[in-house]
Scaffold this active site. Structure first.
Site, PDB file in Angstrom:
ATOM      1  N   PRO A   2       0.817  -1.218   0.000  1.00  0.00           N
ATOM      2  CA  PRO A   2       0.000   0.000   0.000  1.00  0.00           C
ATOM      3  C   PRO A   2       0.849   1.267   0.000  1.00  0.00           C
ATOM      4  CG  PRO A   2      -0.884  -1.568   1.551  1.00  0.00           C
ATOM      5  CD  PRO A   2       0.417  -2.140   1.060  1.00  0.00           C
ATOM      6  N   GLU A   3       0.402   2.245  -0.760  1.00  0.00           N
ATOM      7  CA  GLU A   3       1.102   3.523  -0.853  1.00  0.00           C
ATOM      8  C   GLU A   3       0.170   4.607  -0.309  1.00  0.00           C
ATOM      9  OE1 GLU A   3       2.822   3.910  -4.826  1.00  0.00           O
ATOM     10  OE2 GLU A   3       2.629   1.764  -5.087  1.00  0.00           O
ATOM     11  N   LYS A  54       3.438   5.766   5.076  1.00  0.00           N
ATOM     12  CA  LYS A  54       2.640   4.539   4.988  1.00  0.00           C
ATOM     13  C   LYS A  54       2.217   4.014   6.360  1.00  0.00           C
ATOM     14  CE  LYS A  54       5.183   3.373   0.792  1.00  0.00           C
ATOM     15  NZ  LYS A  54       6.068   2.409   0.135  1.00  0.00           N
ATOM     16  N   ARG A 272      12.113  -3.862  -7.968  1.00  0.00           N
ATOM     17  CA  ARG A 272      10.665  -3.690  -8.160  1.00  0.00           C
ATOM     18  C   ARG A 272      10.301  -3.682  -9.630  1.00  0.00           C
ATOM     19  NH1 ARG A 272       8.220  -1.854  -3.564  1.00  0.00           N
ATOM     20  NH2 ARG A 272       6.418  -2.818  -4.562  1.00  0.00           N
TER      21      ARG A 272
END
Ligand SMILES: [Zn+2]
Length: 282
Positions: A2-3, A54, A272
Site C-alpha cells: 500500500p502507498e 505509509k 521492483r
C-alpha cells in the site's frame, strides 16, 4: 505494498468507523507482529487517526496510540454499528474473519470489532504513548509528503541532488513519503520520463511535469480508493479500484495508450517491477 492513496483511504475509514468506540479487550494471537502492552489501551476511547507516510496512527483518549504499517498483506476489517452496509461478498480476506490469518482482534464497545488479518505477516502494530509518536525513527526520517510539505521547490531540491535513478528517488521514503512502486511507475509514464534516468539529469521542465504527474496519479488513486493489488481491502471490506485504471503499471505486452506504437516492457529496478513504454519514455 500500500502507498499513500491506499493508506490514506484506510486511515480515513478507520477514523470514520472507530472514532467514539472504546476498546474493551484485545486478543493478540501473534506476538511477533504486535509490539508493546495491549493492557495500556484497554478502556481508551478512539479520538482520531493520523498518517505518516505509509504508517497509520490511531489516537486514544488515555494518552496512548496504536501505530501500524500493514506492509504487503495486512488488512484491517471493521464490523459494527458504524458500518451500515458491510459487503461480505467483495471481501478479499483469505481464511475469512476471524480466521487462520487473523492475528489481532480489538473488541470494542457497542458491538464493534476490529480485525487485523495478515497472510504474509510482514505488517506490524505497536502501542506507544501519544506524546512519543512523532519521535519514532521512521517518522523523524520520513521525507516531505505530496499534498503536505512536498512543494515543487522542495521536490526540485531533492531531485537535483541525487545521482540515483529517478524512480528509486521517488520511492525512497526518507526523500519523500508515501510514493511507492505503482504510483511512481505511472507518474513516470505520465511525465514521459525513463525510470532509469539519473535524478539530477532531469531539466526543470521535466521536474515540473513529473511533479504534476505525481499529484495527478495520487489523486486518481485516492479517487478510486487505492489499488487492491495483493490483499489491500478497506476497513469496510471493499477493494480499491485503481488497479483497473493504472496508466503503465501491470501493462506488460499491451500497446502504449499514448503513442499506440510500442508495447510496454517490464524490467526490475531496485528489485521492483517497472513498466515502461520504450518509445514515449526517454
Ligand atoms: Zn508510448
Amino acid at each position: 505494498m500500500p502507498e499513500l492513496p491506499e493508506v490514506e483511504t484506510m486511515r480515513l475509514q478507520l477514523g470514520k468507523f472507530l472514532t467514539g468506540h472504546k476498546i474493551v479487550s484485545v486478543d493478540v494471537k501473534n506476538r511477533k507482529i504486535f509490539q508493546g502492552n495491549e493492557k495500556q489501551i484497554i478502556g481508551g476511547k478512539i479520538i482520531g487517526t493520523r498518517r505518516f507516510g505509509k504508517v497509520s496512527v490511531i489516537d486514544l483518549s488515555n494518552g496512548y496510540s496504536i501505530l501500524t504499517h500493514v506492509k504487503l498483506t495486512g488488512q484491517f476489517i471493521y464490523r459494527g454499528l458504524n458500518l451500515k452496509n458491510p459487503d461480505p461478498l467483495s471481501i478479499k480476506v483469505i481464511g475469512g474473519i476471524p480466521g487462520p490469518h487473523t492475528l489481532v482482534i480489538f473488541n470494542l464497545d457497542r458491538e464493534g470489532i476490529l480485525y487485523y488479518n495478515d497472510v504474509r505477516r510482514f505488517g506490524w502494530i505497536r502501542i506507544e504513548k501519544t506524546k512519543d509518536v512523532e519521535k519514532e525513527k521512521f517518522i523523524v526520517e520520513l521525507g516531505p509528503e505530496p499534498f503536505k510539505g512536498l512543494t515543487f521547490k522542495v521536490f526540485t531540491e531533492i531531485l537535483s541532488k541525487s545521482k540515483r535513478p529517478i524512480k528509486i528517488i521517488l520511492m525512497d521514503q526518507t526523500k519523500m513519503g508515501g510514493v511507492g512502486n505503482i504510483y511512481a511507475t505511472d507518474a513516470l509514464w505520465d511525465a514521459r520520463i525513463n525510470p532509469r534516468r539519473l535524478s539530477l539529469s532531469l531539466s526543470i521542465s521535466e521536474i515540473k511535469t513529473l511533479y504534476n504527474s505525481i499529484l495527478k496519479v495520487l489523486k486518481a488513486g485516492l479517487k478510486y480508493g487505492g489499488a487492491s493489488e495483493l490483499a489491500f481491502v478497506t476497513p469496510d471490506g471493499r477493494e480499491g479500484e485503481y488497479q483497473n485504471h493504472t496508466l503503465a503499471y501491470g501493462h506488460t505486452g499491451e500497446l502504449c495508450s499514448r503513442c499506440k506504437k510500442t508495447k510496454f516492457e517490464k524490467y526490475f529496478l531496485g528489485g521492483r517491477g517497472t513498466y515502461v513504454c520504450p518509445k514515449c519514455q526517454i
